[in-house]
Write a protein that holds these residues in place. Structure first.
Motif, PDB file in Angstrom:
ATOM      1  N   LEU A   5      54.614  46.267  48.744  1.00  0.00           N
ATOM      2  CA  LEU A   5      53.247  46.015  48.300  1.00  0.00           C
ATOM      3  C   LEU A   5      52.655  47.188  47.505  1.00  0.00           C
ATOM      4  O   LEU A   5      52.159  46.987  46.388  1.00  0.00           O
ATOM      5  N   PRO A   6      52.686  48.438  48.013  1.00  0.00           N
ATOM      6  CA  PRO A   6      52.145  49.546  47.208  1.00  0.00           C
ATOM      7  C   PRO A   6      52.926  49.812  45.929  1.00  0.00           C
ATOM      8  O   PRO A   6      52.360  50.280  44.942  1.00  0.00           O
ATOM      9  N   VAL A   7      54.224  49.514  45.933  1.00  0.00           N
ATOM     10  CA  VAL A   7      55.014  49.677  44.703  1.00  0.00           C
ATOM     11  C   VAL A   7      54.454  48.783  43.605  1.00  0.00           C
ATOM     12  O   VAL A   7      54.279  49.212  42.450  1.00  0.00           O
ATOM     13  N   PHE A   8      54.160  47.544  43.953  1.00  0.00           N
ATOM     14  CA  PHE A   8      53.630  46.633  42.942  1.00  0.00           C
ATOM     15  C   PHE A   8      52.160  46.909  42.632  1.00  0.00           C
ATOM     16  O   PHE A   8      51.712  46.666  41.507  1.00  0.00           O
ATOM     17  N   GLU A   9      51.416  47.419  43.575  1.00  0.00           N
ATOM     18  CA  GLU A   9      50.052  47.844  43.263  1.00  0.00           C
ATOM     19  C   GLU A   9      50.067  48.939  42.202  1.00  0.00           C
ATOM     20  O   GLU A   9      49.265  48.921  41.252  1.00  0.00           O
ATOM     21  N   ASP A  10      50.992  49.897  42.338  1.00  0.00           N
ATOM     22  CA  ASP A  10      51.129  50.960  41.331  1.00  0.00           C
ATOM     23  C   ASP A  10      51.578  50.374  39.991  1.00  0.00           C
ATOM     24  O   ASP A  10      51.122  50.821  38.928  1.00  0.00           O
ATOM     25  N   ALA A  11      52.471  49.388  40.042  1.00  0.00           N
ATOM     26  CA  ALA A  11      52.954  48.775  38.800  1.00  0.00           C
ATOM     27  C   ALA A  11      51.815  48.093  38.051  1.00  0.00           C
ATOM     28  O   ALA A  11      51.701  48.216  36.817  1.00  0.00           O
ATOM     29  N   PHE A  12      50.958  47.390  38.768  1.00  0.00           N
ATOM     30  CA  PHE A  12      49.794  46.771  38.135  1.00  0.00           C
ATOM     31  C   PHE A  12      48.884  47.841  37.542  1.00  0.00           C
ATOM     32  O   PHE A  12      48.377  47.698  36.419  1.00  0.00           O
ATOM     33  N   ASN A  13      48.664  48.918  38.298  1.00  0.00           N
ATOM     34  CA  ASN A  13      47.771  49.985  37.835  1.00  0.00           C
ATOM     35  C   ASN A  13      48.274  50.647  36.561  1.00  0.00           C
ATOM     36  O   ASN A  13      47.479  51.074  35.708  1.00  0.00           O
ATOM     37  N   ASP A  14      49.579  50.756  36.428  1.00  0.00           N
ATOM     38  CA  ASP A  14      50.184  51.476  35.301  1.00  0.00           C
ATOM     39  C   ASP A  14      50.456  50.584  34.093  1.00  0.00           C
ATOM     40  O   ASP A  14      51.026  51.049  33.099  1.00  0.00           O
ATOM     41  N   THR A  15      50.088  49.316  34.164  1.00  0.00           N
ATOM     42  CA  THR A  15      50.410  48.369  33.097  1.00  0.00           C
ATOM     43  C   THR A  15      49.141  47.818  32.456  1.00  0.00           C
ATOM     44  O   THR A  15      48.194  47.436  33.150  1.00  0.00           O
ATOM     45  N   THR A  16      49.132  47.796  31.131  1.00  0.00           N
ATOM     46  CA  THR A  16      48.040  47.167  30.391  1.00  0.00           C
ATOM     47  C   THR A  16      48.395  45.707  30.151  1.00  0.00           C
ATOM     48  O   THR A  16      49.416  45.398  29.537  1.00  0.00           O
ATOM     49  N   SER A  17      47.580  44.808  30.643  1.00  0.00           N
ATOM     50  CA  SER A  17      47.865  43.376  30.552  1.00  0.00           C
ATOM     51  C   SER A  17      47.360  42.798  29.234  1.00  0.00           C
ATOM     52  O   SER A  17      46.271  43.165  28.766  1.00  0.00           O
ATOM     53  N   PRO A  18      48.120  41.866  28.635  1.00  0.00           N
ATOM     54  CA  PRO A  18      47.626  41.165  27.451  1.00  0.00           C
ATOM     55  C   PRO A  18      46.625  40.064  27.794  1.00  0.00           C
ATOM     56  O   PRO A  18      46.045  39.451  26.892  1.00  0.00           O
ATOM     57  N   LEU A  19      46.439  39.810  29.086  1.00  0.00           N
ATOM     58  CA  LEU A  19      45.535  38.743  29.500  1.00  0.00           C
ATOM     59  C   LEU A  19      44.081  39.147  29.289  1.00  0.00           C
ATOM     60  O   LEU A  19      43.737  40.329  29.377  1.00  0.00           O
ATOM     61  N   PRO A  20      43.210  38.163  29.043  1.00  0.00           N
ATOM     62  CA  PRO A  20      41.793  38.474  28.838  1.00  0.00           C
ATOM     63  C   PRO A  20      41.103  38.883  30.127  1.00  0.00           C
ATOM     64  O   PRO A  20      41.646  38.723  31.228  1.00  0.00           O
ATOM     65  N   GLU A  21      39.906  39.393  29.962  1.00  0.00           N
ATOM     66  CA  GLU A  21      39.124  39.811  31.127  1.00  0.00           C
ATOM     67  C   GLU A  21      38.652  38.615  31.935  1.00  0.00           C
ATOM     68  O   GLU A  21      38.549  38.674  33.164  1.00  0.00           O
ATOM     69  N   ARG A  22      38.365  37.514  31.244  1.00  0.00           N
ATOM     70  CA  ARG A  22      37.882  36.296  31.909  1.00  0.00           C
ATOM     71  C   ARG A  22      38.659  35.086  31.405  1.00  0.00           C
ATOM     72  O   ARG A  22      39.094  35.067  30.250  1.00  0.00           O
ATOM     73  N   PRO A  23      38.788  34.054  32.220  1.00  0.00           N
ATOM     74  CA  PRO A  23      39.432  32.821  31.748  1.00  0.00           C
ATOM     75  C   PRO A  23      38.521  32.077  30.779  1.00  0.00           C
ATOM     76  O   PRO A  23      37.310  32.339  30.720  1.00  0.00           O
ATOM     77  N   ASP A  24      39.092  31.149  30.034  1.00  0.00           N
ATOM     78  CA  ASP A  24      38.322  30.346  29.087  1.00  0.00           C
ATOM     79  C   ASP A  24      37.769  29.132  29.822  1.00  0.00           C
ATOM     80  O   ASP A  24      38.325  28.033  29.765  1.00  0.00           O
TER      81      ASP A  24
END
Length: 245
Positions: free
Chosen positions: A189-208
């Motif tokens: 779980l913390p490994v993937f929390e760090d992975a999310f923190n270190d990655t810039t997502s192409p997804l928008p801030e809000r859904p359409d």
């Protein structure tokens, strides 16, 4: 009910099914719009067994999709061969699937569900319980790992990868946790929390949400009235009353 989209999900879709696995089906249906205006509340979900199937009414399905619910998300990212019902409106849901996504909601939903799986298996994996409990624990561990990997892939790429890349490795992981090594699941779980923190997502801030609303209104217009005989006779009686003497 009018089923708009339905397909095979769960372990079969993920490539994790074993010889004793059930076949799970998930779908979205439209209730007649007029029926929603009465005093009696219609069910938002219909769950059956034999076959195992869950159907969500269009409004509930959209709410879950806009929250990036992992199970609901899977329905619109399935391989072609796993769809069993796909109407025109159901196909529209597939073509607009990216509009339901947002970076923060993907992170919260997938890591949140993975954490729930860990809490359920924690304390029940010392290898001393029944074979049935051990089997359930291994399954929860596999799903914990899938949710972490699938959620991060979606967060990083903007796409849901349904099938896992190495099913045998997932089964080994599940057996390891079921044998008593919950620590390996805890560390994931913390490994993937760090992975999310270190990655810039192409997804928008809000859904359409506007796109979801437009689709929803098309559904309500398309299924405004029920198609049963009672409604047909009411319509005929009304026309008769309007005819001149």
């Amino acid at each position: 009910m009018h089923i708009l989209l339905s397909g095979i999900v769960g372990s079969t879709a993920y490539g994790l099914a074993g010889p004793d696995s059930d076949i799970d089906r998930l779908g979205v249906f439209a209730a007649p719009t007029l029926a929603l205006l009465g005093l009696n509340t219609l069910p938002e979900s219909v769950v059956t067994s034999g076959p195992d199937r869950t159907l969500h009414e269009a409004a509930k399905w959209l709410r879950l999709a806009l929250g990036c619910n992992p199970t609901v998300m899977a329905l619109v990212w399935l391989p072609e061969e796993l769809y069993e019902v796909r109407t025109e409106l159901g196909h529209e849901l597939i073509t607009m699937r990216s509009s339901f996504l947002s970076a923060q909601r993907v992170r919260d939903a997938y890591l949140g569900y993975a954490t729930q799986q860990f809490r359920r298996l924690e304390g029940r994996s010392d290898g001393s319980f029944s074979a049935d409990t051990r089997k359930r624990t291994a399954k929860r561990a596999r799903h914990l790992r899938r949710l972490c990997h699938q959620g991060f892939e979606l967060y990083a790429s903007g796409r849901v990868q349904i099938g896992v890349t190495d099913p045998a490795d997932y089964h080994r992981f599940g057996e390891r946790v079921a044998s008593g090594d919950t620590e390996v699941a805890r560390r994931m779980l913390p490994v993937f929390e760090d992975a999310f923190n270190d990655t810039t997502s192409p997804l928008p801030e809000r859904p359409d949400q506007a796109a979801a609303e437009r689709w929803f209104k098309r559904v309500r217009r398309a299924y405004y009235e029920a198609t049963d005989r009672r409604m047909n006779w009411i319509s005929k009686a009304k026309k008769l009353e309007e005819e001149p003497a």
